[in-house]
Structure formats: C-alpha cells, structure tokens
Design an enzyme around this catalytic site. Structure first.
Site, PDB file in Angstrom:
ATOM      1  CB  SER A 173      -0.956  -0.041   1.195  1.00 45.64           C
ATOM      2  OG  SER A 173      -1.950   0.958   1.085  1.00 45.64           O
TER       3      SER A 173
ATOM      4  CD  GLU B 150      -5.088  -4.039  -4.311  1.00 48.22           C
ATOM      5  OE1 GLU B 150      -5.203  -3.703  -3.124  1.00 48.22           O
ATOM      6  OE2 GLU B 150      -4.050  -4.524  -4.781  1.00 48.22           O
TER       7      GLU B 150
ATOM      8  CG  HIS C  24      -5.584  -2.383  -0.023  1.00 41.87           C
ATOM      9  ND1 HIS C  24      -4.664  -2.235  -1.033  1.00 41.87           N
ATOM     10  CD2 HIS C  24      -5.122  -1.633   1.014  1.00 41.87           C
ATOM     11  CE1 HIS C  24      -3.698  -1.435  -0.638  1.00 41.87           C
ATOM     12  NE2 HIS C  24      -3.937  -1.066   0.612  1.00 41.87           N
TER      13      HIS C  24
END
Length: 449
Positions: free
Chosen positions: A196, A318, A388
């Site tokens: 991330s 995600e 995610h």
C-alpha cells in the site's frame, strides 16, 4: 553477527554502540526492537542517532507515530496498537535475524515498509512480525517506522519542507548500510518490501538517484500508484486547511492532540462532500527533496528506469477494503450494491491494477527483471473478496495475529492460509536471496483459491 549473551539476552555491538535484544517467542530468531535510527524535531530533518557506550536495551517495541484511530481492524482483525502507544519520538526500527548467524556470515536483508495511506500504522504492529520470513528464508529483516500524516507529509514553507516521511526512510536506509553487518546482514543485498503506502513510498525512493545504491531489489504490493504524487498546489491547499483548523496556533508548538485534530479536519475538507475525493491529503509531493526532478504529471518514469529487479502486483478486489471501512460508502452500498460494485472494480483498476502493469511494462522495456502477480484468493464467508491487504496474513504467517481477521472469515488456517502462505513466502524469499528461477518467478502469477 558477533553475539554475546547477558542474562540470557543477546547483545550485539553495532558501530553506534552495543544493544541488548531478546530471543523471539517462537525460538530460532533473535530480535532487537525499537532501535532509534535517527532523531528529529517536529517538522525537522532526521539526524543520525548519536553513539553511546552503555548497552542499550532493545527488548521492547517502539511507539507508533502519533495518528488518528484506524479502521483497519474491520478488515485485518485486532492488533496490539494500543499496547504500543504513540510518540513523536518514532524514528525506530526493529531487526530480526537467525539466532545461529555465524560471525563471518552476511545474509540478505529484507526491509519492510508498512502501509496505512501515510496516516496510520506502525513497524511493531503484531500483524507485521517478520520472524517466519527470517526463519524460512535465512534473512535479516528490518521493519522501519516513519512519520505519518501531518507530521510526515505537511508541506508548508516556513513550517515544514514536506516529504519528511521519505527523508525518514532515507535515514533508515543509511542506518542499514552502516549497521546491518553487525546483525549478520549484507548491506549490499537489501530488498525493500512494502504494501500500500509502503509500496508507493518504495516507488518514490526508486525515483531518487542518490538513494538507489542503498537498495538492490524491490517488492511492491498493492501500491496506490494511480493516485500519483501531490503537487505544490495541492500541498498548499491542505496546509491551508491545517492552518484554518488550528485557528492561529503554531503547528510547530501546539500539542500533538490539537495537531491531530487539525489533521482530521483537513482530511475531511480534502475529501469533499460525501468523502468522494480518494486522493490522500498527506502524501509525497513531486519536486520536493528527495523527489527533485520528479514530475507529478508522470511520476513513475524515474522508478521504471531505476534498474532494480522487481516483483509488483495487486489483489483482485483492492477497493473493497475502502468501501468497507468508509461509512458513507457502506451506506451507499446497502442502497445501490450493483453500482458500488462496479465503482469498486473501476477504482481497483484505475488506482492499483493498471498503474502497476504500466510500471512493470516500462521497467521491463528498460531492461529490468520484472515479475508480476495478481492475488485472487478469497475467504468463503467474507464479502470482501480478494481485498486490499488480503495477502499480508499469507506473507507474515502469524496465526495468532491474523486468525480473527474478517477478510479470512470461514477459511481454514491449516488448509487454506498455510499452504498458500508457504508458497508466497518462498517466492518472495527466493527473490530476496537471489535464489529465484524462471519456474519460481514467472512473469505473471495468480494466487487463487
């Protein structure tokens, strides 16, 4: 690594002074926690930690950077964040190494950079215990903390130069280059691994020519590359929001709670009506050191030409994470599930998938070795899909830390997480150690259930 023992605890003599660590609870790994790699005044540049003579204790985790409450527990399950506490003295790192490293051994180094949208997270969160990576790969692992939110990313001339979080990571790289051999690591074999915002930060570091020699390979997991970089204009607007929220108080001296409240209010204003602006308020800014010469219009050109061998990829779904943790989007999903589902897929493609593919293609065209992946596994009783952060339990393999994660609902740790986790770790570790082969690191891979 030359290790002495004192009252059963390992002691390592580093170039700055001796440090006392501890044996990891699972055995076979020694760890040195909360090591200060630099010091910094608020909004000041990091400076190296002065040397010391007495044995410095490194048996307890360091604090997190001051931050607002996180919603990631709704995805990842409970963590030890409350136990760690928060402090502006947060330029800390933790080192783990095999307990039996020989004095003449130089092991590959894995430097982990945590995510959290540049506003939350910490190096010693229980989710990010690197002990299994150390044991299974025979590597030295370094987790690094850095300044977050307004403390790390405010760009306000006369107050903060901006990009201090990147300056912190650069200082950590210099610390590793000088100190890691004392722990058995090879300063000429450093792989940066980040997820991330951590992956986004690595792409930024790849664009800084002065820093490139300090690391040698990269793994970019779910970097939000499609959000690009901030500009002088966007940074000035956010700085104005902070000033408005402080109502005349000096950000350099105001209490940290007031500063965090100003950060919160600035983020709300930046997000706009309904919170639909997904670009981060606090983020690296193009053109500001160490990103001098990097353009916000096409920010990843320099990263593509850095020459670092690369693993890069994303998860299938995600954006589901962000829909789940944002109350306005959750309410919208209850009313219009199909439309929100389409929007989530489009956001996943625009922010994550397509920019990762573009960076991989550009880097490969420049002659760099690139492997790509898409993580598609999802838990049977979770509506989050391959969201995610879904790959993190598989990468770190900590059952106790991850088994209550909502994104793993209904999955068997022994039958689902362990087998795929071993494969994922082997791929990453073969890359970190240089043992990868064409069969083990295909140009495209899919981890699926």
């Amino acid at each position: 690594m030359s290790v002495a023992t004192e009252a059963g605890a390992p002691v390592v003599v580093t170039p700055s002074g001796p440090v006392r660590g501890r044996v990891h609870a699972d055995g076979g790994v020694v760890e040195f926690l909360g090591l200060r790699y630099a010091q910094a005044e608020r909004f000041g540049a990091p400076v190296p930690e002065p040397a010391w003579d007495d044995v410095r204790d490194a048996r307890n985790p360091g604090p997190q950077c001051p931050q607002l409450a996180s919603r990631m527990d709704a995805i990842a399950g409970p963590s030890n964040a409350d136990e760690l506490g928060q402090d502006e003295d947060c330029l800390r790192l933790s080192v783990r190494a095999p307990a039996d490293v020989r004095p003449d051994e130089r092991l590959p180094v894995l430097m982990w950079i945590h995510g959290g949208a540049y506003v939350i997270g910490g190096v010693d969160l229980s989710w990010y215990d690197t002990a299994r990576l150390v044991r299974e790969g025979r590597v030295v692992a370094v987790g690094v903390g850095y300044r977050l939110g307004v403390l790390g990313w405010l760009r306000s001339p006369g107050v903060s130069p901006g990009n201090l979080g990147l300056a912190d990571l650069a200082a950590a790289l210099h610390w590793i280059h000088r100190h890691i051999a004392a722990f058995g690591g090879d300063p000429d074999a450093v792989t940066l691994v980040g997820e991330s915002a951590g992956a986004h930060a690595i792409a930024c570091l790849m664009g800084a020519p002065d820093l490139r020699p300090l690391f040698h390979r990269v793994v970019l997991q779910s970097g939000q590359l499609g959000l690009g970089l901030g500009t002088e204009r966007s940074a000035a607007r956010v700085a104005g929001y902070v000033d408005d929220a402080l109502d005349g108080a000096d950000p350099r001296t105001v209490g940290v709670d007031a500063l965090l409240e100003a950060q919160r209010r600035a983020m709300v204003r930046h997000a706009g009506p309904g919170g639909i602006n997904s670009s981060p308020a606090f983020t690296p800014v193009a053109g500001i050191a160490p990103l001098v010469g990097v353009s916000a219009a096409d920010p990843w050109v320099a990263a593509a030409h850095s020459g670092h061998p690369m693993i890069i990829g994303t998860t299938l779904d995600e954006a589901n994470t962000f829909v789940h943790i944002a109350p306005p989007l959750r309410r919208l999903r209850r009313r219009f599930p199909t439309a929100v589902g389409v929007g989530s897929r489009l956001a996943t493609h625009r922010v994550f998938t397509w920019p990762a593919q573009r960076l991989a293609t550009r880097a490969a065209a420049a002659g760099t070795t690139v492997s790509t992946y898409r993580f598609t596994w999802s838990a049977p009783d979770s509506d989050l899909g391959a969201c995610h952060a879904i790959e993190l339990p598989f990468l770190f393999g900590g059952r106790e830390a991850w088994q209550e994660a909502p994104m793993l609902a209904g999955a068997s740790w022994d039958d689902d997480v362990e087998p795929l986790g071993r494969s994922l770790r082997r791929w990453w570790l073969d890359f970190v150690t240089g043992r990868e082969s064409a069969a083990q690191t295909p140009s495209s891979a899919s981890a699926s259930r």
